[in-house]
Structure formats: structure tokens, C-alpha cells
Design a protein around this motif. Structure first.
Motif, PDB file in Angstrom:
ATOM      1  N   THR A  83      24.167  30.182  28.620  1.00  0.00           N
ATOM      2  CA  THR A  83      25.199  29.130  29.514  1.00  0.00           C
ATOM      3  C   THR A  83      24.375  27.775  29.086  1.00  0.00           C
ATOM      4  O   THR A  83      24.715  26.338  28.946  1.00  0.00           O
ATOM      5  N   THR A  84      22.745  27.453  29.292  1.00  0.00           N
ATOM      6  CA  THR A  84      21.883  26.871  28.525  1.00  0.00           C
ATOM      7  C   THR A  84      20.973  27.732  27.538  1.00  0.00           C
ATOM      8  O   THR A  84      21.669  28.533  27.554  1.00  0.00           O
ATOM      9  N   ASP A  85      20.266  27.447  26.893  1.00  0.00           N
ATOM     10  CA  ASP A  85      19.312  28.124  26.208  1.00  0.00           C
ATOM     11  C   ASP A  85      18.986  29.172  26.924  1.00  0.00           C
ATOM     12  O   ASP A  85      18.229  29.732  25.777  1.00  0.00           O
ATOM     13  N   THR A  86      18.700  28.751  27.760  1.00  0.00           N
ATOM     14  CA  THR A  86      17.374  29.578  28.340  1.00  0.00           C
ATOM     15  C   THR A  86      18.038  30.570  29.607  1.00  0.00           C
ATOM     16  O   THR A  86      17.513  31.231  29.768  1.00  0.00           O
ATOM     17  N   LEU A  87      19.608  30.010  30.143  1.00  0.00           N
ATOM     18  CA  LEU A  87      19.384  30.313  31.481  1.00  0.00           C
ATOM     19  C   LEU A  87      20.639  30.466  31.937  1.00  0.00           C
ATOM     20  O   LEU A  87      22.018  30.633  30.391  1.00  0.00           O
ATOM     21  N   TYR A  88      21.841  31.784  32.472  1.00  0.00           N
ATOM     22  CA  TYR A  88      22.526  32.753  32.649  1.00  0.00           C
ATOM     23  C   TYR A  88      23.030  31.654  33.896  1.00  0.00           C
ATOM     24  O   TYR A  88      22.812  31.908  34.782  1.00  0.00           O
ATOM     25  N   ALA A  89      24.898  31.622  33.692  1.00  0.00           N
ATOM     26  CA  ALA A  89      25.327  31.600  34.940  1.00  0.00           C
ATOM     27  C   ALA A  89      26.978  32.005  35.215  1.00  0.00           C
ATOM     28  O   ALA A  89      27.536  32.313  33.745  1.00  0.00           O
ATOM     29  N   GLY A  90      27.666  32.196  36.413  1.00  0.00           N
ATOM     30  CA  GLY A  90      28.329  33.505  36.354  1.00  0.00           C
ATOM     31  C   GLY A  90      29.115  33.570  37.891  1.00  0.00           C
ATOM     32  O   GLY A  90      27.991  32.871  38.526  1.00  0.00           O
ATOM     33  N   LEU A  91      30.241  33.250  37.833  1.00  0.00           N
ATOM     34  CA  LEU A  91      31.027  33.753  38.184  1.00  0.00           C
ATOM     35  C   LEU A  91      31.825  35.516  38.992  1.00  0.00           C
ATOM     36  O   LEU A  91      31.960  35.960  38.305  1.00  0.00           O
ATOM     37  N   GLN A  92      31.443  35.158  40.232  1.00  0.00           N
ATOM     38  CA  GLN A  92      31.389  37.355  39.938  1.00  0.00           C
ATOM     39  C   GLN A  92      32.193  37.341  41.379  1.00  0.00           C
ATOM     40  O   GLN A  92      32.039  36.506  42.763  1.00  0.00           O
ATOM     41  N   THR A  93      32.880  37.747  41.815  1.00  0.00           N
ATOM     42  CA  THR A  93      34.200  38.129  43.005  1.00  0.00           C
ATOM     43  C   THR A  93      34.197  39.242  43.445  1.00  0.00           C
ATOM     44  O   THR A  93      34.395  40.005  42.380  1.00  0.00           O
ATOM     45  N   ILE A  94      34.248  39.964  44.760  1.00  0.00           N
ATOM     46  CA  ILE A  94      34.048  40.650  45.579  1.00  0.00           C
ATOM     47  C   ILE A  94      34.980  40.947  46.901  1.00  0.00           C
ATOM     48  O   ILE A  94      35.538  40.087  47.251  1.00  0.00           O
ATOM     49  N   LEU A  95      36.057  41.613  46.132  1.00  0.00           N
ATOM     50  CA  LEU A  95      37.418  42.025  47.868  1.00  0.00           C
ATOM     51  C   LEU A  95      36.278  42.455  48.765  1.00  0.00           C
ATOM     52  O   LEU A  95      35.392  43.155  48.525  1.00  0.00           O
ATOM     53  N   GLY A 116      33.694  32.447  50.497  1.00  0.00           N
ATOM     54  CA  GLY A 116      34.341  33.472  51.602  1.00  0.00           C
ATOM     55  C   GLY A 116      32.937  34.063  52.704  1.00  0.00           C
ATOM     56  O   GLY A 116      32.533  33.130  53.170  1.00  0.00           O
ATOM     57  N   GLU A 117      33.157  34.913  53.857  1.00  0.00           N
ATOM     58  CA  GLU A 117      32.850  35.276  54.676  1.00  0.00           C
ATOM     59  C   GLU A 117      32.143  36.820  54.750  1.00  0.00           C
ATOM     60  O   GLU A 117      32.953  37.450  53.865  1.00  0.00           O
ATOM     61  N   ARG A 118      31.141  37.076  55.956  1.00  0.00           N
ATOM     62  CA  ARG A 118      30.323  38.419  55.706  1.00  0.00           C
ATOM     63  C   ARG A 118      30.474  39.543  54.391  1.00  0.00           C
ATOM     64  O   ARG A 118      30.872  40.062  54.658  1.00  0.00           O
ATOM     65  N   GLY A 119      29.955  38.419  52.884  1.00  0.00           N
ATOM     66  CA  GLY A 119      30.003  39.833  52.281  1.00  0.00           C
ATOM     67  C   GLY A 119      27.850  39.666  52.550  1.00  0.00           C
ATOM     68  O   GLY A 119      27.378  38.875  53.408  1.00  0.00           O
ATOM     69  N   GLY A 147      28.020  44.015  48.974  1.00  0.00           N
ATOM     70  CA  GLY A 147      29.668  44.218  49.254  1.00  0.00           C
ATOM     71  C   GLY A 147      30.108  43.119  50.277  1.00  0.00           C
ATOM     72  O   GLY A 147      29.466  42.087  50.366  1.00  0.00           O
ATOM     73  N   ASN A 148      31.509  43.586  50.750  1.00  0.00           N
ATOM     74  CA  ASN A 148      31.888  42.201  51.466  1.00  0.00           C
ATOM     75  C   ASN A 148      33.207  42.608  52.950  1.00  0.00           C
ATOM     76  O   ASN A 148      33.737  43.734  52.258  1.00  0.00           O
ATOM     77  N   GLU A 149      32.021  42.940  54.435  1.00  0.00           N
ATOM     78  CA  GLU A 149      33.007  43.010  55.156  1.00  0.00           C
ATOM     79  C   GLU A 149      33.804  42.387  55.966  1.00  0.00           C
ATOM     80  O   GLU A 149      34.570  41.847  57.263  1.00  0.00           O
ATOM     81  N   MET A 154      34.718  37.000  48.732  1.00  0.00           N
ATOM     82  CA  MET A 154      34.104  36.250  48.073  1.00  0.00           C
ATOM     83  C   MET A 154      34.173  35.476  46.449  1.00  0.00           C
ATOM     84  O   MET A 154      33.687  37.249  46.039  1.00  0.00           O
ATOM     85  N   ILE A 155      33.158  34.413  46.365  1.00  0.00           N
ATOM     86  CA  ILE A 155      33.007  34.493  45.142  1.00  0.00           C
ATOM     87  C   ILE A 155      31.622  33.465  45.188  1.00  0.00           C
ATOM     88  O   ILE A 155      31.285  32.413  46.017  1.00  0.00           O
TER      89      ILE A 155
END
Ligand code: GTQ
Length: 323
Positions: A83-95, A116-119, A147-149, A154-155
Motif C-alpha cells: 500500500t506504501t513502500d513498507t505498509l499493507y492495508a486491506g478491507l476485511q469483511t465478516i458476516l 458493524g456491531e459485536r464483532g 468472528g461476528n456475533e 463487520m468491515i
């Protein structure tokens, strides 16, 4: 009659390269430049465009097949996982009801919760709940599953030092035999969770119209990891940060509000939910151009740079940083 070929630099280089030797002198100012030249470029990832991809991925593939259902945010000038020369970023999703199975790896990871709520994330037996704006840490080599309760997806934004491990060949990953690593809900304040409810009052109490507050480990006041650090900003309506330049690169996330960031000659426009990359050693100014307060989250490689005695910062007025 034998023809004696005259020696030349070209001939010398051609013969040397066959022996896997190359002359340094034509490349010296590239490998050892007068000032840092980041490979990454400034860039914004628009959440209104990416969120539907997260939803579609969640419909198309479950967490049994996608151990981590993540869209990596890849710098247009680089390849995954940069994402930069040294860093990584991502968008994670859990239903709701899903589990992102337990594993551990040498890279450090953080999560900044977008919605999201209660992840939850369970880290090394300690289960911490995740709410919008919370920062959750999964330190190097600690078992973790997510997890996601709750009732809605949850993103969150993942931040890892993955690019480093591509050049340091010491990257290990291990999978736990079961989907979940045994854990108990932590009722007290965790060293691995930094709620927005703690950060915002600190920002609001600081004098000034554009302020930054660093995250420090609850246990010892240190940076959140040996490689990656984090902070949050408050920028009031109409205000902007002082010009700043540093050898650390950073990934920003607009938690609330909208504005623009000047990075050298490039202007990035962002609004709530967007994530943007700021490469090293460019003069940076963040400005609130909207009608509400701006809160930004950021993670960076300041701890790494500092450990290498390579952290330099100034106001960006001198072309090569030598004042
Ligand atoms: O949640 O453990 O975005 O291992 C990339 C690698 C998230 C995670 C990422 C990972 C994780």
C-alpha cells in the motif's frame, strides 16, 4: 591476421554481466540517493466503490474458502502486498456467524473498525469485542481468529507490515488445528484493544484546531509494535495541519468528516470511510474542507524507522532535508 579488439566500457560491462557482476558507479546515485524517493504514490481508495466489492465477495465466497476475506489496497505504482513502500492495508469483511479461522504469523497486524456491531477478535486466548473506531492489535506470532456475533456485516481496515517480510526472509505462518483458538472474553481493559471512546476525548482535550494523538501500549506506554505505530487526528472545521515531512510512510483512514490532503504536488480528496496512502518524504498538509469535524486514523512505520535510526522529520521546506 588477428584483429585486436579495443577494450571499451561497453565491452567490459557486457562481459561482466555474464559473470553476474555489474558496475556500481553508473547506479550509485540511484542506490544511494541524496534524499529518499518513495516508490509508492499518494492515492485514495473510495469506500463507496469498495464497500460493494466487500458485500459481493461475502455473497460469493465463505470464510471456509477465504480464510481472510480481504480486499488489499494496492498502491498503483506497486504490486501486492504494497500500500506504501513498507505498509499493507486491506478491507476485511465478516458476516454474522462466520469465523475467520485461527492462525498466527510473524507479521504484526492491527484492525481499525469501520462498521458493524459485536464483532470480535480472539488473540492468544483473549477475546476482545470490536466497535466502530476501535483499534485492535494482533502482535507478531500470537494466535488470532475473528468472528461476528452481531446481525450485520463487520468491515474493518487491516494494517500489517507485510511488505517488510517480502524482503526479510523470516516470514512464518502456522494454522491452528481448530477453527477457533480457545479464548475467554476479557472484561477489563485490554493491552490489545484501544477503543475510540478513549481516543476521542484525548483528541478533544488537546489545545489547537488540528492535533495528533499517538496510540501507546496500555501496559508500558511504548509504540503499538516494533514496526508499526498509530495515531489519530482531530481537524476542526476550516483548519489544517502544519506542513510536515518524514521518512515514515503512512496509511490514513477518514473516520469522520471530509477534506483534502496535499502530498507534494498531488491533492487527495477524501470523505468518511476512505483510506489513503501517504508515501515517505513528501510535504504533507491535511485540511478539513467539510461542514463537520474531521477525525482521521493513521498507521505508519515510525517505530521501524526509529529502530533503524532512520526517522527524520521536518516542515518540508528544504529540497533534500539538510537544513
Ligand atoms: O486477519 O490475520 O489483511 O493474516 C492479511 C493477512 C489480514 C488476518 C490481512 C492476515 C490477516
Amino acid at each position: 591476421m588477428t584483429v585486436v579488439q579495443q577494450d571499451s566500457l561497453e565491452r567490459l560491462f557486457d562481459e561482466a554481466v555474464v559473470e553476474h557482476a555489474e558496475p556500481l558507479w553508473p547506479l550509485l546515485s540511484t542506490v544511494s540517493p541524496p534524499f529518499p524517493v518513495a516508490k509508492a504514490m499518494p492515492y485514495v481508495w473510495d469506500y463507496t466503490k469498495l464497500r460493494p466489492f466487500c458485500e459481493r465477495a461475502a455473497r460469493l465466497v465463505g470464510t471456509e474458502l477465504a480464510e481472510r476475506r480481504v480486499f488489499m489496497l494496492i498502491n498503483p505504482k506497486l504490486k501486492a502486498p504494497h500500500t506504501t513502500d513498507t505498509l499493507y492495508a486491506g478491507l476485511q469483511t465478516i458476516l454474522p456467524g462466520e469465523t475467520a479461522r485461527a492462525h498466527r504469523h510473524t507479521p504484526f497486524a492491527l484492525r481499525f473498525i469501520i462498521e458493524g456491531e459485536r464483532g470480535f477478535t480472539a488473540v492468544e486466548g483473549e477475546k476482545v469485542m470490536m466497535q466502530r473506531g476501535d483499534l485492535v492489535l494482533t502482535p507478531s506470532w500470537e494466535w488470532h481468529d475473528h468472528g461476528n456475533e452481531g446481525d450485520v456485516p463487520m468491515i474493518w481496515l487491516d494494517g500489517l507490515d507485510l511488505p517488510l517480510w517480502q524482503v526479510l526472509p523470516s516470514n512464518f505462518t502456522e494454522h491452528y488445528a481448530q477453527a477457533r483458538y480457545p479464548s475467554d472474553l476479557l472484561k477489563t481493559a485490554s493491552n490489545r484493544r484501544y477503543p475510540w471512546a478513549e481516543m476521542q476525548p484525548k483528541l478533544d482535550a488537546k489545545p489547537g484546531a488540528a492535533v495528533e494523538e499517538r496510540y501507546h501500549m496500555r501496559a508500558n506506554g511504548a509504540d503499538i509494535s516494533a514496526t508499526i505505530g498509530a495515531s489519530a487526528y482531530r481537524i476542526d472545521k476550516g483548519a489544517k495541519t502544519a506542513p510536515a515531512r518524514e521518512t515514515a510512510s503512512a496509511v490514513f483512514h477518514a473516520y469522520e468528516g471530509s477534506g483534502r490532503t496535499q502530498v507534494g504536488d498531488i491533492t487527495l480528496h477524501w470523505k468518511r470511510g476512505d483510506t489513503f496512502a501517504v508515501p515517505a518524504w513528501q510535504t504533507v498538509v491535511h485540511e478539513n474542507t467539510g461542514d463537520e469535524r474531521v477525525y482521521l486514523f493513521r498507521f505508519d512505520d515510525r517505530p521501524l524507522m526509529s529502530a533503524l535510526s532512520a526517522l527524520r522529520a521536518d516542515e518540508g521546506q528544504h529540497p533534500n532535508g539538510f537544513c
